[in-house]
Design a protein around this motif. Structure first.
Motif, short mmCIF file in Angstrom:
data_model
loop_
_atom_site.label_atom_id
_atom_site.label_comp_id
_atom_site.label_asym_id
_atom_site.label_seq_id
_atom_site.Cartn_x
_atom_site.Cartn_y
_atom_site.Cartn_z
N SER A 438 0.83 -1.21 0.00
CA SER A 438 0.00 0.00 0.00
C SER A 438 0.86 1.26 0.00
O SER A 438 0.56 2.24 -0.70
N LEU A 439 1.95 1.24 0.77
CA LEU A 439 2.86 2.38 0.77
C LEU A 439 3.55 2.53 -0.58
O LEU A 439 3.78 3.66 -1.06
N LEU A 440 3.87 1.42 -1.22
CA LEU A 440 4.49 1.50 -2.55
C LEU A 440 3.54 2.14 -3.56
O LEU A 440 3.95 2.95 -4.39
N LEU A 441 2.24 1.79 -3.50
CA LEU A 441 1.26 2.44 -4.38
C LEU A 441 1.14 3.92 -4.08
O LEU A 441 0.95 4.74 -5.00
N HIS A 442 1.27 4.28 -2.82
CA HIS A 442 1.23 5.70 -2.45
C HIS A 442 2.41 6.45 -3.07
O HIS A 442 2.25 7.57 -3.58
N PHE A 443 3.60 5.86 -3.02
CA PHE A 443 4.77 6.47 -3.64
C PHE A 443 4.58 6.58 -5.15
O PHE A 443 4.94 7.60 -5.77
N LEU A 444 4.04 5.55 -5.77
CA LEU A 444 3.81 5.57 -7.21
C LEU A 444 2.83 6.67 -7.59
O LEU A 444 2.95 7.28 -8.67
N LYS A 445 1.91 6.97 -6.73
CA LYS A 445 0.86 7.94 -7.04
C LYS A 445 1.30 9.38 -6.80
O LYS A 445 0.84 10.30 -7.50
N HIS A 446 2.22 9.62 -5.84
CA HIS A 446 2.50 11.00 -5.43
C HIS A 446 3.97 11.41 -5.52
O HIS A 446 4.25 12.62 -5.48
N CYS A 447 4.92 10.50 -5.61
CA CYS A 447 6.34 10.88 -5.55
C CYS A 447 6.78 11.65 -6.78
O CYS A 447 6.32 11.39 -7.90
N THR A 448 7.72 12.58 -6.56
CA THR A 448 8.35 13.33 -7.64
C THR A 448 9.83 13.48 -7.30
O THR A 448 10.16 14.08 -6.26
N VAL A 449 10.71 12.97 -8.14
CA VAL A 449 12.15 13.03 -7.90
C VAL A 449 12.69 14.33 -8.46
O VAL A 449 12.27 14.79 -9.54
N ALA A 450 13.61 14.95 -7.74
CA ALA A 450 14.22 16.20 -8.20
C ALA A 450 15.08 15.94 -9.43
O ALA A 450 15.71 14.88 -9.55
N PRO A 451 15.13 16.88 -10.37
CA PRO A 451 15.97 16.69 -11.56
C PRO A 451 17.45 16.69 -11.20
O PRO A 451 17.87 17.28 -10.20
N ASP A 452 18.22 16.04 -12.03
CA ASP A 452 19.66 15.95 -11.82
C ASP A 452 20.36 17.05 -12.61
O ASP A 452 19.94 17.39 -13.71
N PRO A 453 21.45 17.62 -12.08
CA PRO A 453 22.16 18.67 -12.83
C PRO A 453 22.70 18.21 -14.18
O PRO A 453 22.94 19.04 -15.06
N THR A 454 22.87 16.91 -14.35
CA THR A 454 23.41 16.41 -15.61
C THR A 454 22.33 16.09 -16.64
O THR A 454 22.65 15.64 -17.74
N ASP A 455 21.06 16.32 -16.30
CA ASP A 455 19.97 15.96 -17.22
C ASP A 455 19.91 16.87 -18.44
O ASP A 455 19.59 16.41 -19.54
N GLY A 456 20.18 18.14 -18.27
CA GLY A 456 20.05 19.06 -19.39
C GLY A 456 18.59 19.24 -19.79
O GLY A 456 17.72 19.52 -18.95
N THR A 457 18.30 19.04 -21.05
CA THR A 457 16.93 19.19 -21.57
C THR A 457 16.13 17.88 -21.48
O THR A 457 14.94 17.89 -21.79
N GLU A 458 16.76 16.81 -21.06
CA GLU A 458 16.07 15.51 -20.99
C GLU A 458 15.39 15.39 -19.63
O GLU A 458 15.85 14.70 -18.72
N LYS A 459 14.25 16.04 -19.50
CA LYS A 459 13.53 16.06 -18.23
C LYS A 459 12.93 14.71 -17.89
O LYS A 459 12.58 14.46 -16.73
N TRP A 460 12.79 13.83 -18.87
CA TRP A 460 12.19 12.53 -18.62
C TRP A 460 13.08 11.61 -17.79
O TRP A 460 12.61 10.59 -17.25
#
Length: 552
Positions: A438-460
């Protein structure tokens, strides 16, 4: 009179006819003594007959004419034991045994003589042209494919019973009886070379004396460690030989807390030196760490089998109950090695970074011992995961650092705890649930990871990381649900294959579909487009796996 002269003349003619035949036979036999340099003026048939009649069992003629010709296995990228194509300079038996060997097997190779195997490659080993192959190696290559695929029944039974390769080797060593310390009389020349500061002679003499059933006294082991391996003036090849002798001595006779040649102060002085890359080379620090971890693990297993872990070296150095500041130091060294192993990013890994990667593995093995030595892995994993989590968020590492830390953790229980902390930190909607599906489904529904400085324009990429973290949490939790992960190694482990489900693990199919749809909508709103195909495919697999375990 005339008849006697005629008989004598006939005898001379017969002798003259036999001599050329004798000479011809000698000429036909002569190529047999030198098959590699046949004479060009001889007929081909005579050379072939002579070669087939007198060639050695390792000759190329026999190999090509055998009933089951040797056919090398084609290289495969999918087989875990396959080897890639190498140049002749790289295909020597020594370089293959070092470079293609899995990490977990490396310490087993140090049992050989000083000239056989080495944890590091030397320039002259990489330049071998294949001419130094001995008869034993050629004989192994000449066996048939059926023989090479044969599995010893007794060895197979041991492997199926869970016996490790190291345990089987130690079982074979028991045939030599109780190991004995080398007497001072046999070590008199060794002490002379130590007094004269002649390390080459010391290493050579010890290599000849160290045999199964015998081990050196503590002062000799301390000299190998302090006087040669950690000596700033020792050349690389002497450090490697000293390390190999230390590992051989450890295999012949495991040290305990009374005979161990190192202490925590020595380890701290080497690891906390900011300029250790200039004073102690990275490979020397790595070899020193490998020897320390080997002594810790061997003593831990020996004490665990006799239910006397409180007398082990690990209890006195890595106990989270008694020596947690030292465990915190190990975590700091681990993060430092992780940072230095990913300095240049992907595709530009240097030799120094590979050494740091091996240090990461050694330090993770030390954390695994710290997790088990107090016989309460459930409580200890909570302490270690909190410390690792605070170290992560305080140092603000890159994604490569986080993933290397998580993937190199050897304890699934510790990985599950750490992932729970990380995803809870990245989730804006807090909920009071223990770790569960149940906690895993909660993370899947609401979590957002911060972008990495090396991502550039690849926000995905941050959404790909989130899917990866959720997968790791699910797989780690599947292992943690089997209750034996929370039990000590000294406790009996019955019903290993049964999973222990909690009430919060009862999830429904509509809840799984709702969480996946929420993830898709949040990602599309952030990217203004659909996720890449491989990320969406991984999310679909995650959904299918969760649907399979639904109980309502």
């Amino acid at each position: 009179m005339d008849s006697s002269r005629a008989a004598e003349k006939d005898g001379q003619e017969n002798n003259s006819e036999e001599c050329p035949n004798t000479q011809d036979e000698e000429q036909m036999e002569s190529p047999c003594y030198d098959l590699n340099q046949p004479k060009l003026d001889e007929p081909e048939e005579s050379r072939q007959s002579c070669s087939s009649g007198n060639s050695s069992p390792y000759s190329p003629t026999n190999a090509s004419n055998s009933s089951e010709p040797f056919e090398p296995d084609p290289p495969s990228n999918t087989s875990p034991i396959s080897h890639s194509h190498k140049s002749p300079a790289e295909s020597s038996p020594r370089s293959e045994s070092v470079e293609d060997m899995p990490e977990w097997q490396e310490t087993e190779t140090y049992k050989g003589d000083l000239g056989l195997y080495s944890p590091g490659s030397f320039p002259w080993e990489d330049e071998s042209d294949g001419e130094d192959m001995n008869e034993e190696t050629m004989d192994c290559r000449a066996v048939s494919r059926e023989d090479r695929h044969f599995v010893c029944p007794s060895t197979l039974r041991k492997l199926l019973a869970g016996t490790t390769k190291k345990a089987m080797i130690e079982e074979d060593d028991e045939d030599f009886g109780t190991p004995e310390v080398l007497c001072r009389q046999s070590l008199s020349l060794v002490y002379s070379t130590i007094d004269e500061n002649y390390p080459e002679g010391t290493l050579q003499l010890l290599s000849d004396l160290l045999q199964p059933g015998y081990y050196p006294p503590r002062d000799i082991t301390s000299h190998l460690l302090h006087g040669i391996l950690l000596d700033l003036q020792s050349p690389h090849h002497l450090c490697v030989q000293a390390f190999k002798l230390l590992m051989r001595s450890q295999r012949h006779h495991m040290v305990d807390k009374n005979t161990v040649p190192w202490d925590w102060e020595l380890l701290t002085s080497v690891m906390t030196d900011e300029e250790h890359t200039h004073r102690h080379r990275c490979d020397v620090v790595r070899m020193f760490l490998e020897y320390i971890v080997q002594t810790l693990e061997d003593d831990f297993r020996a004490k665990c089998s006799t239910s006397s872990l409180h007398h082990s070296i690990a209890k006195g150095t890595l106990s989270c109950d008694q020596q947690f500041p030292r465990v915190r130091e190990v975590i700091k060294w681990l993060f430092s090695a992780i940072m230095k192993s990913t300095e240049h990013g992907k595709g530009r890994e240097t030799t120094q970074e590979r050494e740091y990667m091996r240090m990461v593995s050694c330090l993770q093995r030390m954390l695994s011992l710290a997790l088990e030595v107090d016989c309460s892995p459930a409580l200890t994993s909570a302490k270690l995961s909190q410390e690792l989590f605070h170290m992560l968020i305080s140092n603000v590492p890159l994604r490569a650092h986080r993933m290397l830390l998580l993937e190199s953790l050897q304890s699934k229980l510790l990985r599950c705890k750490l992932l729970e902390h990380l995803l809870d930190y990245a989730c804006p909607v807090k909920i009071s649930l223990p770790m569960s599906l149940s906690l895993l489904l909660h993370f899947l529904k609401h979590c957002t990871v911060a972008p990495d400085p090396t991502d550039g324009t690849e926000k995905w990429l941050k959404w790909e990381e989130l899917v990866h973290l959720l997968w790791m949490l699910l797989l780690s939790y599947n292992k943690a649900m089997k209750g034996y992960l929370c039990n000590s190694l000294t406790e009996p482990r019955g019903r290993v294959g049964m999973s222990v489900y909690k009430p919060d693990d009862r999830v429904s199919r509509p809840a799984v579909q709702e969480a996946v749809e929420a993830f898709m909508s949040r990602s599309q709103a952030d990217l203004d487009q659909a996720l890449p195909l491989h990320v969406e495919e991984s999310l679909t697999y995650l959904q299918d796996h969760l649907l399979d375990v639904c109980q309502c």
